[in-house]
Design an enzyme around this catalytic site. Sequence first.
Site, PDB file in Angstrom:
ATOM      1  N   ARG A 142      14.349  -2.805  22.014  1.00 26.81           N
ATOM      2  CA  ARG A 142      13.393  -4.055  22.142  1.00 26.81           C
ATOM      3  C   ARG A 142      12.183  -3.667  21.287  1.00 26.81           C
ATOM      4  O   ARG A 142      11.618  -2.687  20.976  1.00 26.81           O
ATOM      5  CB  ARG A 142      12.643  -4.245  23.504  1.00 26.81           C
ATOM      6  CG  ARG A 142      13.599  -4.538  24.529  1.00 26.81           C
ATOM      7  CD  ARG A 142      12.947  -4.385  25.732  1.00 26.81           C
ATOM      8  NE  ARG A 142      13.963  -4.404  26.756  1.00 26.81           N
ATOM      9  CZ  ARG A 142      14.178  -5.314  27.865  1.00 26.81           C
ATOM     10  NH1 ARG A 142      13.236  -6.441  27.692  1.00 26.81           N
ATOM     11  NH2 ARG A 142      14.924  -5.471  28.590  1.00 26.81           N
TER      12      ARG A 142
ATOM     13  N   SER B 163      14.214   7.180  23.718  1.00 27.17           N
ATOM     14  CA  SER B 163      14.947   8.010  24.854  1.00 27.17           C
ATOM     15  C   SER B 163      15.745   8.978  24.591  1.00 27.17           C
ATOM     16  O   SER B 163      16.983   9.166  24.788  1.00 27.17           O
ATOM     17  CB  SER B 163      15.309   7.011  25.876  1.00 27.17           C
ATOM     18  OG  SER B 163      14.595   5.694  25.960  1.00 27.17           O
TER      19      SER B 163
ATOM     20  N   ASP C 111      11.582   7.635  27.657  1.00 26.11           N
ATOM     21  CA  ASP C 111      11.635   6.552  28.699  1.00 26.11           C
ATOM     22  C   ASP C 111      11.204   6.805  29.907  1.00 26.11           C
ATOM     23  O   ASP C 111      11.019   5.967  30.782  1.00 26.11           O
ATOM     24  CB  ASP C 111      13.138   5.982  28.573  1.00 26.11           C
ATOM     25  CG  ASP C 111      14.231   6.723  29.017  1.00 26.11           C
ATOM     26  OD1 ASP C 111      14.039   7.945  28.898  1.00 26.11           O
ATOM     27  OD2 ASP C 111      15.374   6.207  28.998  1.00 26.11           O
TER      28      ASP C 111
END
Length: 899
Positions: free
Chosen positions: A521, A585, A639
């Site tokens: 994203r 992440s 994350d």
Amino acid sequence: MIANHIKPHHQGLVHLHNMQNSLQPLCLSLETLHRVKGRMLEAMERGLSRRTHSHATVRMLPAFIRSTPDGTGKGQAVGAQGWGPSLYPPQAPPPGPVLWSALELRCQCPPIPAGLWLGEGSHLFAFLATCLWEFLDGLHMPQTDFELGFSFPFSCRQTRLDQVSASPGPAGGGAGGRGGWLGSLGRYHIKVVAVVNDTTGTMMSCDANAGPCEVGLVVDAGTNSCFMAEARHVEVVEESEGRMCVVTEWGSFGDDGALNDVLSPYDHQLDQASLNPGRHRFEKMISGLYLGEIVRHILTELFSRRTAPALLTKGSVQIQDILEITDEQFGLATARRVLRALGLEASDQDCFNMQQVCKAVCIRAAGLCAAGLAAIVSHMCRSRELSRLKTSVAVDGVVFRAHAKFSQTLQQLVKQLAPECDVTLVQAEGSSKGIGMVTAVASRLAAQRLQVNQTLGLLQLLPASLGTVQALLRQEMELGLKKETNARSSVRMLPTYICATPDGSERGDFLALDLGGTNFRVLLVKVGSWERGGVQIVSEVYSIPPHVAQGPGSQLFDHIVECIADFQTKQGMMGQTLPLGFTFSFPCQQTSLDQGILLSWTKGFNASGCVGQDVVKLLREAVKRKNHFALDVVAIVNDTVGTMMSCGYDDPSCEVGLIVGTGTNACYMEELRNVGTLAGEEGRMCINMEWGAFGDNGCLDAFFTPFDRQVDEASLNPGRQRFEKLISGMYLGEIVRRILLELTDKGCLFRGHPSPKLQTPDIFQTKFLSSIESDGLALRQVCAILEELGLHVSCEDSVLVREVCQVVARRAAQLCGAAVAAVVEKIRENRGLEQLAVTVGVDGTLYKLHPHFAQQVQETVRQLAPCCSVTFLQSEDGSGKGAALIAAVACRVARHQRA
Ligand code: BG6
Ligand code: GLC
């Protein structure tokens, strides 16, 4: 109208008018039969419901048979039949022990002395045991161990397939019995694996290769039926999965008055004179023990002008006579013989009338039977939520066998009464084969259960084992935090340079990237005051195709930059340079907030040339290559950290971040004095544990099953992220698939034939695991999910697949819970608290979407960390928001430092 065409011949003993009047009460219109069907359905519902079961007329007794033969039943089983007054014609095999072996039947038939039926139960069963012993001895087989299926055609309350208690049945039996009657049988060891009703034996005798046969019907001395019901509708048993054979005991239908408008005066006469007035009203209109009496009562009325003492004697008309009289070719001659035997000199017309009476009685019986059968198949169709049901019905009993018209009428009427069902009546070969089949199925299922338990047992964790996992992780955490031992630890315990959770004073507009989960994203995050709506997010999801995730690193970062450019164009932000927080992440060694050296790729990523490089630098270089815009990367964030910060914005006691999605990991606020890899004693720092790698040094080896090892070996990073491979969404489906392959191999699934689909890696995704375990999902829907994956499953298969998913997901949740327990206990001990209250911010598709995962994690934490009160707060906006908040704090600090 089930009409009887009465043709006048010449005047005989009976006037035509009388004849019509006498038979009128036996004629049931189709409408009446529909009514009977409706009432039978209601009676069945009462029998199935836990509330009304005990006083229902149609008892609906569970038979603990969960599947019909699938054609794989192998081995030898003995079937012993012990039944009441037999209606078998002399040429048919009378009851006795039967050896069933790969569908070969051998009979030996000691007659059961009549007295035993009414005497002491133990005598009857001692007699049966002796018969069995003699039968086995006569076979001269070396084998001494046998499995026994016992057909017992009386109303039995079963608690298991091999345990019953009997009550005296209508068919004349008075001796009660139990499964423990075998005692010692000389050198033989007999294991009773199934006690079955004759209807069940009949149903199970059907040829498995000719399609499903899920209904059994017996019209013999008595009448009864059984069918495969949806287990969740059989409320008196605990099971809610799969199917369960239910013996209806429909002979008693109408004992509450439900058939009062159908009963004829002859039925009342018969009932009054019977041993059990008011009971078994349905049976008394249908079955062989009573049809002769009905005919006799009609004849008594028809021939009332003639005195014939024999006609007034109970039992003087036998079912065999009736069945022969209805025969078109020889029936009239038999009628003459029977009337003569009753002391009546009969004319041709009398014989003809006698035949009409017999036909009327038999056809009414067939009609009522059809109404009952239609109720069963309609119930099955409705409860399976099908628009059409196709099933065979195995039928047995002398009435059905000896009377061709009976089966034709039955077949035709069922069609009319249950038009939504395709029913094929199949004449059963007698229930002996069925008993063997039940025994074989029972023994197949028992053997399979053993295999399944052995296989799944490997994945079941005792509380003590979970305690061990918790302790091992704690140990690894300590090793990872200390400079000297960090290299020995499988958990890296990486400093993040985040020393505080948000305090609400953060403001401004930020860009955020979120890479490493299911979605990539790009986000625009506007952080305002609470009054102005707090945090507002606009985001765009982009895909990272596998060839990009696993290709050259420059290509991956170019792709990321193209996505940012696309986002900025869409948002009209081209030319603006906002501070950027980058959620990345993967494990990174940080030396500052805006720098992170990639230690290794995990999950599905493996882009070359990145490991050992500063990820922020790689991103900046890609921006430079594009040459037309600038980026101001102020923070790189895992994350888990993004999630903790994001949740911390709403709940200041959020000091742990947990991810259970594609991968799994956690971070938490550790005391700086404990972080030996960094200077500084005061305050706290968020530590990215990278617990996915827990066990990579071998400390968890005892917990890995062969399936875990296979999944690891076939992965992109064998030997690494071993803990993650037990827990996270990327791997659970593969573990399930490997177990299914093993169970198929062992013959417990898919009839032992693996479909090519099952050989396909990664066909099960996390979303599949979540949907298959959804609460209240009908088995039909589970089947549909599996069918969608291209797997052709039976009902039993889907129950087992669901069980495998449950076991795999439960283990994952428990392991995750044990790890969270280790973390919160460490925080509590760090702070010297008796009791700690802490919030864990959580994200990840597995945790959020799986119906039971979250609850199982929480339960494990409660058990393993009883001194911690842990609140789990799900992150709503993803870790991109957290990354932006971190960027905001960094900007604020930088401003302060400049000022
Ligand atoms: C999201 C985060 O909310 O959760 C991601 O924004 C993170 O950064 C993800 O990786 C984990 O979930 P999954 O299931 O997408 O891997
Ligand atoms: C993997 C990554 C880790 C991440 C986790 C959850 O374990 O190595 O950094 O936090 O997946 O996405």
